[in-house]
Design an enzyme around this catalytic site. Sequence first.
Site, short mmCIF file in Angstrom:
data_model
loop_
_atom_site.label_atom_id
_atom_site.label_comp_id
_atom_site.label_asym_id
_atom_site.label_seq_id
_atom_site.Cartn_x
_atom_site.Cartn_y
_atom_site.Cartn_z
N ASP A 1 0.83 -1.21 0.00
CA ASP A 1 0.00 0.00 0.00
C ASP A 1 0.87 1.26 0.00
O ASP A 1 2.09 1.19 0.28
CB ASP A 1 -0.89 -0.05 1.26
CG ASP A 1 -2.26 0.57 1.05
OD1 ASP A 1 -2.39 1.41 0.15
OD2 ASP A 1 -3.18 0.22 1.81
N ASP B 1 -10.66 1.73 -3.94
CA ASP B 1 -11.23 1.36 -2.64
C ASP B 1 -12.74 1.28 -2.72
O ASP B 1 -13.39 0.92 -1.73
CB ASP B 1 -10.83 2.40 -1.57
CG ASP B 1 -9.54 2.02 -0.87
OD1 ASP B 1 -9.04 0.91 -1.11
OD2 ASP B 1 -9.04 2.83 -0.07
C1 DGJ Z 1 -6.00 1.52 1.79
C2 DGJ Z 1 -6.31 0.35 0.91
O1 DGJ Z 1 -6.74 0.76 -0.33
C3 DGJ Z 1 -7.32 -0.54 1.60
O2 DGJ Z 1 -7.69 -1.59 0.76
C4 DGJ Z 1 -6.72 -1.04 2.88
O3 DGJ Z 1 -5.64 -1.87 2.62
C5 DGJ Z 1 -6.29 0.13 3.75
N1 DGJ Z 1 -5.46 1.06 3.04
C6 DGJ Z 1 -5.58 -0.33 4.97
O4 DGJ Z 1 -5.10 0.70 5.72
#
Ligand code: DGJ
Length: 694
Positions: free
Chosen positions: A441, A498
């Site tokens: 991430d 997301d």
């Molecule tokens: C942002 C990501 O896009 C989510 O899927 C998740 O992994 C969160 N971060 C976790 O903090």
Amino acid sequence: MIHCWRLDDGRQTLVLASRRDRLPECVYWGAPLPATEDLTTLLAAHAIDITGGMLDENADLSISPEAVRSFPGQPGLILRDRAGTPLLPKFCLAGATETAGRLELTYEDAGNGLVYLAEFVTDSDTRMITLSAEIRSSAPVHLHWMAAPVLPGPQLSDEMIDVAGRWCGEFQLNRTPWSPGMRYRENRTGRTGHEHFPGLLVPCRGATNTQGEVYGFHYGWSGGHRMIAEELPDGRRQIQFGHAVRMETVPGTQFRTAPLYITYSSDGLNGCAVAFQRHLRDRIVRLPQPERPRPVHYNCWEAVYFDHQLPVLMDIAARAAALGAERFVLDDGWFGQRDDDTRSLSDWQVDPRKYPDGLNPLIGHVHGLGMTFGLWFEPEMINPDSDIHRAHPDWALGAQDQTLGRQQKALNMALPEVRDFLFDRMAAILTDHEIDYVKWDHNRVLPMPDAAQTRGSYALIDRLRAAFPEVEIESCASGGGRIDFGILARTHRVWLSDSNDALERLRIQHDAALFLPASVTGSHVGPRRCHTSGRHLDISFRAWVAAQRHMGFEMDPRELDDREAAVLTEVTRWWKANRDWMLAADILRLDSADPAVLAEQQLARDQGRFVVFAGKGATSAQIVPRPLRLTRLDPAASYRVELINRQNAPGLSRGMPALKSGPVTLSGTYLMHHGLTLPWSFPETMWVVEGMRL
Ligand code: DGJ
């Protein structure tokens, strides 16, 4: 002295030519030219006239337009010497090497002590041309701007399409009319970003998804790009791509652009999309085990967030496996004291409060269920509230009093000690546990753009990949904030957004398919009530939207009732039965006559079968569905087409279109020139039609 070079890949020809040893211009790029075309004549024929109010010679729109030659637009290279004095490069041919599918040109500017190199590589399978440029200097120079080899924009084009977006709304297409002056996109966030996917499509007049001429561009770099699409005062158009300006923060003697991927299509946006999809899948992404079927994911983020409780996770894992999941990904919350997003980034050690016996009990359980195990990291980030920040505050990038993003700073990835630290911590976790997947991430923008940061990230990923070649990596950045061919040269999947809202995802996937194949595009079935939009969507729609790409689940499976579990299990079974050919297929966006319907056709590489997904996003203006034309079929062949989820037709569909009662055999000509007549349906539903060539 005249020099000419031509590049051919069977679908496009690109001709470079120059006079008097100067940098060459692209004097032709488009449909394949006859082998007999005389390139010297072509160079002469390409020259434009001069009239009143113009200089006595038109400056070349070369692969790096030179300000010193009175080029009337943005130059391709802007440099200063160490003292800050601008240099005005003026290059002269020093050498050319042509081998099969590759052209390397070397130019020198003896006065300024500079060498400019340009490289062009063709690929007759994927129809992608890859361009890059490099500058070498005898003394350190400050680089302000360097474009990858510059190309002309087509004249019979009224508009260009570039890509913007936001968190939960990635891949939004912008259409901007050409007009005198510049369309200038510059991403100064230091990562590819939701807002700035580095792509451009330039359709010629009348082009659609399925027909017409289109020119496609993608700059494969994760640190932020600059794009210039400029119409010069004389009407010529140029297209430049490179790193965002002034990303090189220290003087140097050698700089290189990222690869610029370009392709010409004579069959609409799909021609470009297929070239990008194939090139990414077949040339750039290197899966550790290409023959292994892509596993159905389960990701626990939206089920538990930071609340990791071993018995709950074990229960969820068992339910996910029963639904068909094959890989369990443990998301954020397993390390340090990470009970929320305010602390612990960089403290990459298992939290003993949540996992007193480490992660292995959970991993063993997951393996026992027949799934592999993946783990979340956010390596480039640090919370001020972390042990590592307390020990090494100087490792953070940017000013001490900078504005935080999600309560975090970025680490300075240019520092070898930072990369060593991250490598050691991550390697320890990967060595001590059987992990086949890392979700990587990157949840904030950088305090300033810095190419060394991007190179540092690439170096860390490359080192981990070399040490753990069996581990796949997903590129995530608050969803789709780091998607580009640079990061995908070292990772294997992207978390596209997301937003698990299937309605939003349908649109994002559709537009992202202009560049991304299904095989790298993660898509998960979200909760009944979407956490980022509040929308309620039926399981059938959620499942089919995820089944369009690399499928996974991300809801808490404990919320599923029997019907939902049955639908999800069934769609997952269907996806598994079809994934091998679908993930190697071309995604073709269909020209839908109804703006409420977003439709695509995934056509197998051998063209023997296809599946059409027709997603209805809204209520249609007209009362019954308009026929949906298919594409790229054999006009003379017969196809057996079947609406496989026809049992989903609502009671308000009272008539009897043929597809409602079973398979129908139709010719390619009919399917492409009249189209499929689908039953009436509610918004937020998906029709799925399988086709088999007979
Ligand atoms: C942002 C990501 O896009 C989510 O899927 C998740 O992994 C969160 N971060 C976790 O903090």
